[in-house]
Design an enzyme around this catalytic site. Structure first.
Site, PDB file in Angstrom:
ATOM      1  CG  ASP A 198      -2.182   0.980   1.116  1.00  0.00           C
ATOM      2  OD1 ASP A 198      -2.166   1.945   0.904  1.00  0.00           O
ATOM      3  OD2 ASP A 198      -3.354   0.058   1.129  1.00  0.00           O
ATOM      4  CE1 TYR A 219      10.322  -8.048 -12.733  1.00  0.00           C
ATOM      5  CE2 TYR A 219      10.542  -5.664 -11.763  1.00  0.00           C
ATOM      6  CZ  TYR A 219      10.542  -6.512 -12.879  1.00  0.00           C
ATOM      7  OH  TYR A 219      10.261  -6.104 -14.302  1.00  0.00           O
ATOM      8  CG  ASN A 274       3.470  -2.002 -12.937  1.00  0.00           C
ATOM      9  OD1 ASN A 274       4.077  -2.169 -13.979  1.00  0.00           O
ATOM     10  ND2 ASN A 274       3.587  -0.901 -12.500  1.00  0.00           N
ATOM     11  CE  LYS A 277       4.261 -12.247 -20.196  1.00  0.00           C
ATOM     12  NZ  LYS A 277       4.721 -11.026 -20.756  1.00  0.00           N
ATOM     13  CE1 TYR A 304     -12.467   3.595  -8.134  1.00  0.00           C
ATOM     14  CE2 TYR A 304     -14.908   3.905  -8.820  1.00  0.00           C
ATOM     15  CZ  TYR A 304     -13.672   3.041  -8.096  1.00  0.00           C
ATOM     16  OH  TYR A 304     -13.851   2.130  -7.051  1.00  0.00           O
ATOM     17  CD  GLN A 342      -1.212 -10.289 -26.199  1.00  0.00           C
ATOM     18  OE1 GLN A 342      -2.137  -9.445 -25.962  1.00  0.00           O
ATOM     19  NE2 GLN A 342       0.112  -9.989 -26.349  1.00  0.00           N
ATOM     20  CB  THR A 389     -18.781  -2.803  -0.018  1.00  0.00           C
ATOM     21  OG1 THR A 389     -18.924  -3.558  -1.228  1.00  0.00           O
ATOM     22  CG2 THR A 389     -18.492  -3.836   1.026  1.00  0.00           C
ATOM     23  NE  ARG A 441     -15.671   4.643   0.182  1.00  0.00           N
ATOM     24  CZ  ARG A 441     -14.941   3.673  -0.074  1.00  0.00           C
ATOM     25  NH1 ARG A 441     -15.260   2.832  -1.012  1.00  0.00           N
ATOM     26  NH2 ARG A 441     -13.909   3.590   0.705  1.00  0.00           N
TER      27      ARG A 441
END
Ligand code: NAD
Ligand code: UDP
Ligand code: UDP
Length: 330
Positions: A39, A70, A105, A111, A151, A168, A181, A192
């Site tokens: 975060d 990584y 990313n 992947k 957004y 792909q 939520t 909110r």
């Protein structure tokens, strides 16, 4: 929430110090997994994960998902993104970068390490919907150049990336469209509607109703959402989504204000403020897919969830009132 100990995995939760992310980290730990919580603390807080910091299987990394990462993981829950309109419109360019570069990313990471990856998408991909309730095969009605677009379109582009990496590069993806939520650990200044109304009612401030309050939303409690996310991640590989996760009980925003006033016993008055740009007039999930494919449906009714949330904010506000101001900051 039920605890099912499964095989141990290393799970990455981006946005893990936020409202939903912190509950997800907690539940993944309870299920016996290793959790890496990532975060940049833009809208999330250390307070949300304070109780997890000493856990032997929990690790916090301060990192912005728009930069490459990584590490070695088995599963990725991509929740990083400000979710309150006030916050995501504060730095709209960064919001789009977070959704789009962040998705690239995290998909690149998935992947490389062959991880399964779940995207926290949103009912906002339907925009101001002209089909009601909204099924997943509805393509939406979204303004591409408005104040909410950073957004809405960022999340839509992230969904595109998820499905293109799936087609792909054969990535195992899960796309969850989350409807409004609420629950404990929303930020008290989040902006909110549920947190605003509860904090206003508890502190005796006027309840700010935008527009005439006839717009509708369908509010789901956080525990139901987390169960839905975990069921989706654990589902068969051919279940990619998108899948709506939300509570199909629809209410007007005015009725919500009245319910909060009644439940808190507050003397706050309702004051009317202009409706924000492109504020959707109606929103309600069709959850047939979630019921059929995941055997999931919400179990916590609005009154029950509001009661837990009011209790949380009541304690938080009382604790902050007795502390010096600097220690109560995010
Ligand atoms: P939140 O603002 O509490 O949490 C978002 C978290 O992401 C915060 O901890 C924030 O610091 C972090 N973050 C933001 N930008 C980041 C970046 N570039 N790099 C790393 N971390 C970053 O909001 P939330 O309600 O917990 O929402 C979590 C996710 O669920 C979001 O992706 C949101 O779009 C999605 N969602 C939530 C709702 C809802 O009603 N709560 C509805 C639809 C979708
Ligand atoms: N990436 C990452 N961690 C990894 C692998 C990739 O953060 O372990 C990022 C990296 O920035 C890369 C992006 O993910 O540009 C997309 O990766 P992909 O392999 O799909 O494409 P590339 O750009 O490397 O050809
Ligand atoms: N809203 C309101 N008062 C507030 C905050 C929000 O009336 O103090 C309204 C807002 O205009 C919208 C609904 O409540 O119609 C839900 O707003 P929120 O920001 O929670 O989420 P959204 O579903 O719009 O992303």
């Amino acid at each position: 929430m039920s605890i099912q100990l499964g095989s141990n995995k290393t799970c990455l939760v981006t946005g893990g110090a936020g409202f939903l992310g912190s509950h997800l980290c907690e539940e993944l730990l309870e299920r016996g997994h290793d959790v890496i919580c990532l975060d940049n603390l833009f809208t999330g807080t250390r307070r949300n994960i304070e109780h997890l910091l000493d856990h032997p299987r929990f690790e916090f990394q301060r990192h912005d998902v728009t930069f490459p990462l990584y590490i070695e993981v088995d599963e990725i829950y991509n929740f990083a993104c400000p979710a309150s309109p006030v916050h995501y419109q504060h730095d709209p360019v960064q919001t789009t970068k977070t959704s789009v570069h962040g998705a690239i990313n995290m998909l690149g990471l998935a992947k490389r390490v062959k991880a399964k990856i779940l995207q926290a998408s949103t009912s906002e991909v339907y925009g101001d919907p002209q089909v009601h309730p909204q099924p997943e095969d509805y393509w939406g009605h979204v303004n591409p150049i408005g104040y909410r677009s950073c957004y809405d379109e960022g999340k839509r582009c992230a969904e595109t990336l998820f499905f293109d990496y799936h087609r792909q590069h054969k990535l195992r993806i899960k796309v969850m469209r989350i409807f409004n939520t609420y629950g404990p650990r929303m930020h008290p200044n989040d902006g909110r509607v549920v947190s605003n109304f509860i904090v206003q009612a508890l502190t005796g401030q006027p309840i700010t109703l935008y527009g005439d309050g006839s717009q509708t939303r369908s509010f789901g409690y956080v525990d139901d959402l987390i169960t839905g996310a975990l069921k989706l991640m654990d589902s068969a590989d051919d279940i990619t989504g998108p899948i709506n996760i939300g509570n199909p009980v629809e209410t007007t925003v005015k009725a919500l204000a009245e319910k909060v006033i009644q439940m808190t016993g507050s003397h706050s008055e309702i004051v009317y403020r202009p409706l924000p740009h492109d504020d959707p007039l109606q929103r309600c999930p069709d959850i047939t897919r979630a019921k059929t494919l995941l055997d999931w449906q919400p179990t916590i009714a609005l009154e029950q969830g509001l009661s837990k949330t009011i209790n949380y904010f009541d304690k938080l506000l009382s604790a902050n009132a007795t502390k010096p101001k600097s220690t109560s900051a995010a």
